[in-house]
Design an enzyme around this catalytic site. Structure first.
Site, PDB file in Angstrom:
ATOM      1  N   TYR A 278       0.866  -1.181   0.000  1.00 25.30           N
ATOM      2  CA  TYR A 278       0.000   0.000   0.000  1.00 25.30           C
ATOM      3  C   TYR A 278       0.899   1.225   0.000  1.00 25.30           C
ATOM      4  O   TYR A 278       1.814   1.324   0.812  1.00 25.30           O
ATOM      5  CB  TYR A 278      -0.886  -0.010   1.244  1.00 25.30           C
ATOM      6  CG  TYR A 278      -1.768   1.205   1.392  1.00 25.30           C
ATOM      7  CD1 TYR A 278      -2.908   1.364   0.599  1.00 25.30           C
ATOM      8  CD2 TYR A 278      -1.481   2.190   2.332  1.00 25.30           C
ATOM      9  CE1 TYR A 278      -3.724   2.474   0.740  1.00 25.30           C
ATOM     10  CE2 TYR A 278      -2.297   3.299   2.481  1.00 25.30           C
ATOM     11  CZ  TYR A 278      -3.428   3.436   1.674  1.00 25.30           C
ATOM     12  OH  TYR A 278      -4.225   4.536   1.829  1.00 25.30           O
TER      13      TYR A 278
ATOM     14  N   ASP B  31       9.420   2.867  -0.683  1.00 27.40           N
ATOM     15  CA  ASP B  31       8.425   3.537   0.155  1.00 27.40           C
ATOM     16  C   ASP B  31       8.777   3.214   1.607  1.00 27.40           C
ATOM     17  O   ASP B  31       8.479   2.127   2.106  1.00 27.40           O
ATOM     18  CB  ASP B  31       7.028   3.024  -0.205  1.00 27.40           C
ATOM     19  CG  ASP B  31       5.943   3.668   0.647  1.00 27.40           C
ATOM     20  OD1 ASP B  31       6.290   4.316   1.671  1.00 27.40           O
ATOM     21  OD2 ASP B  31       4.758   3.515   0.308  1.00 27.40           O
TER      22      ASP B  31
ATOM     23  N   LYS C 196       5.107   9.606   8.439  1.00 26.96           N
ATOM     24  CA  LYS C 196       5.006   9.086   9.813  1.00 26.96           C
ATOM     25  C   LYS C 196       6.074   9.657  10.750  1.00 26.96           C
ATOM     26  O   LYS C 196       5.909  10.740  11.268  1.00 26.96           O
ATOM     27  CB  LYS C 196       4.991   7.556   9.786  1.00 26.96           C
ATOM     28  CG  LYS C 196       3.809   7.034   8.924  1.00 26.96           C
ATOM     29  CD  LYS C 196       3.468   5.604   9.185  1.00 26.96           C
ATOM     30  CE  LYS C 196       2.487   5.034   8.180  1.00 26.96           C
ATOM     31  NZ  LYS C 196       1.085   5.226   8.462  1.00 26.96           N
TER      32      LYS C 196
HETATM   33  N1  HOZ Z   1      -3.493   3.216   6.044  1.00 25.80           N
HETATM   34  C1  HOZ Z   1      -3.163   3.262   7.434  1.00 25.80           C
HETATM   35  C2  HOZ Z   1      -2.663   1.958   7.906  1.00 25.80           C
HETATM   36  N2  HOZ Z   1      -1.709   1.329   7.113  1.00 25.80           N
HETATM   37  C3  HOZ Z   1      -4.352   3.655   8.264  1.00 25.80           C
HETATM   38  C4  HOZ Z   1      -4.336   5.073   8.546  1.00 25.80           C
HETATM   39  C5  HOZ Z   1      -5.393   5.525   9.553  1.00 25.80           C
HETATM   40  O1  HOZ Z   1      -6.455   4.940   9.645  1.00 25.80           O
HETATM   41  O2  HOZ Z   1      -5.110   6.468  10.233  1.00 25.80           O
END
Ligand code: HOZ
Length: 428
Positions: free
Chosen positions: A143, A238, A266
């Site tokens: 992802y 990534d 992050k």
């Molecule tokens: N896509 C995020 C986890 N891999 C979730 C982000 C969120 O819900 O804050």
């Protein structure tokens, strides 16, 4: 007794789709009511009912120093008192850029944006602009945020909710994204042999953290590097999740591979919205206004967000910081494996740096296909058993877990005590 989480959830659903601003938060995969959090400190979170949890989500990765670390909060307060936003350059942006480049030598120049999605979206555009090619390669279950080109067989919430290739992405865009199997070298070689001159870039999570946690098989990242170099394609790591977590210099330092571009997020925002993309100088010089590839943002390099990121990077750079969290993570994983064995629950777990994966399966998965064989029902039961006992795990079997520097022996032991009971309660 009133349940504030339930009240808030009902209220939220009237105005916010599914009551949440990001899908996995809705608890749909695990069932039940999502927790609405009110405050956090170190390894702990408190929900709207005032219940305390040991947190292994860490806001999905940024909180590597623990929640509300005094150095980070102070930096944010000081920056906010000076200005919330200028929409113009500041010295702190240079400091953050310098810190990133010092920690990741493959990054010769870097641009700050406001999220990981922006970072990956722009890195793809940049790779296309640099090479003059359209085709990109990604891996199933990885992802990279929710830009159109990347929402093709994606992981995280897209996978959790059964829409790995999102509706609303035009077929004309999706056809430029070739999706291969993570950790498989042969299909990559075949693709490059047939279409190498069309490929703008390969984007990869060097440790996959959005289909639970999958480690790169020895040779996989090396093959990516070799093929990209041979065919003039840009290799994009990534490292939004792995950056400053799986090693101080990220996965690229841990596995000894130098990507052409890296995307970050992050940790570099320390809990505030910051993303970044950076890498080879000749590629980065194609970005506007130096070059023809456009990217911009009103809040890019926002001084308050940058202050949080800088303070966090300073903490992370302290000698032994990353290793200490890795040791705690290892203790957690070893303890969970031992307890699952005692409870006779089919279970495996692994970690890298302060990221971990737990799997209701005898052997840790090494591919997307193996991830698909995880026992989701048992994970869901375990998730709720842990939640009841005050341990907050990601509400999906397809997300990695995160440990912070504030998780000490006391928290690891308390987690293992909760896990002992939880595993016994879900034993076959
Ligand atoms: N896509 C995020 C986890 N891999 C979730 C982000 C969120 O819900 O804050």
């Amino acid at each position: 007794m009133s349940n504030r989480n339930e009240e808030l959830f009902l209220r939220a659903q009237k105005r916010i789709p599914a009551g949440v601003n990001s899908p996995v938060r809705a608890f749909r995969a695990v069932g039940g009511t999502p927790l609405f959090f009110e405050r956090a400190s170190g390894p702990h979170l408190w929900d709207a009912n005032g219940k305390r949890y040991i947190d292994y989500v860490g806001s999905w990765g940024p909180m590597v120093a623990g929640h509300t670390h005094p150095a980070v909060v102070e930096a944010v307060q000081a920056a906010a008192a000076r200005a919330l936003s200028f929409g113009a350059p500041t010295e702190s942006e240079i400091e953050l850029a310098e810190a990133i480049c010092a920690l990741m030598p493959s990054i010769e120049m870097v641009r700050l944006v406001s999220s990981g999605t922006e970072a990956t979206m722009t890195a793809i555009r940049l790779a296309r602009g640099f090479t003059g090619r359209d085709t990109i390669v990604k891996f199933e279950g990885c992802y990279h945020g929710h830009a159109d080109s990347l929402l093709v067989k994606a992981g995280s919430g897209a996978l959790t909710f059964g829409h790995p290739s999102s509706a609303g992405v035009p077929e004309d865009i999706a056809r430029h994204t070739v999706v291969l199997d993570y950790n498989e070298i042969e299909p990559l070689e075949t693709l490059f042999a047939a279409r190498g001159s069309e490929i703008a870039c390969v984007i990869v999570e060097p440790v996959a953290g959005n289909m639970n946690l999958i480690l790169p098989r020895p040779g996989f990242l090396e093959a990516l590097r070799e093929l990209c170099t041979k065919h003039g394609a840009v290799l994009v790591f990534d490292e939004v999740m792995t950056g400053f977590r799986v090693a101080l210099g990220g996965a690229q330092a841990r596995y000894g591979i130098r990507p052409d571009l890296t995307t970050l997020g992050k940790v570099i925002g320390g809990g505030m919205p910051v993303g970044a993309f950076g890498g080879r100088r000749d590629i980065m010089q194609k970005i506007a206004p130096l070059g023809p590839v456009y990217q911009a943002g009103t809040l890019s390099g926002n001084p308050v967000a940058v202050a949080a990121g800088l303070a966090t990077l300073k903490l992370v750079s302290q000698p032994g910081f990353v290793q200490r969290i890795e040791d705690s993570t290892r203790a957690l994983i070893d303890g969970l494996i031992a307890q699952a064995a005692q409870a006779k629950v089919p279970f495996s777990a692994q970690c890298v740096g302060s990221m971990f994966g737990i799997y209701f399966r005898d052997v840790a998965p090494a591919s997307f296909a193996e991830v698909m064989t995880l026992d989701r029902d048992r994970f869901n039961a375990f998730f709720h058993a842990m939640l009841e006992r005050g341990v907050y795990l990601a509400p999906s079997a397809f997300e990695a877990g995160f440990v912070s520097a504030s998780h000490g022996i006391a928290e690891i032991e308390a987690t293992l005590a909760a896990a002992r009971e939880s595993l016994q309660s879900i034993a076959p």
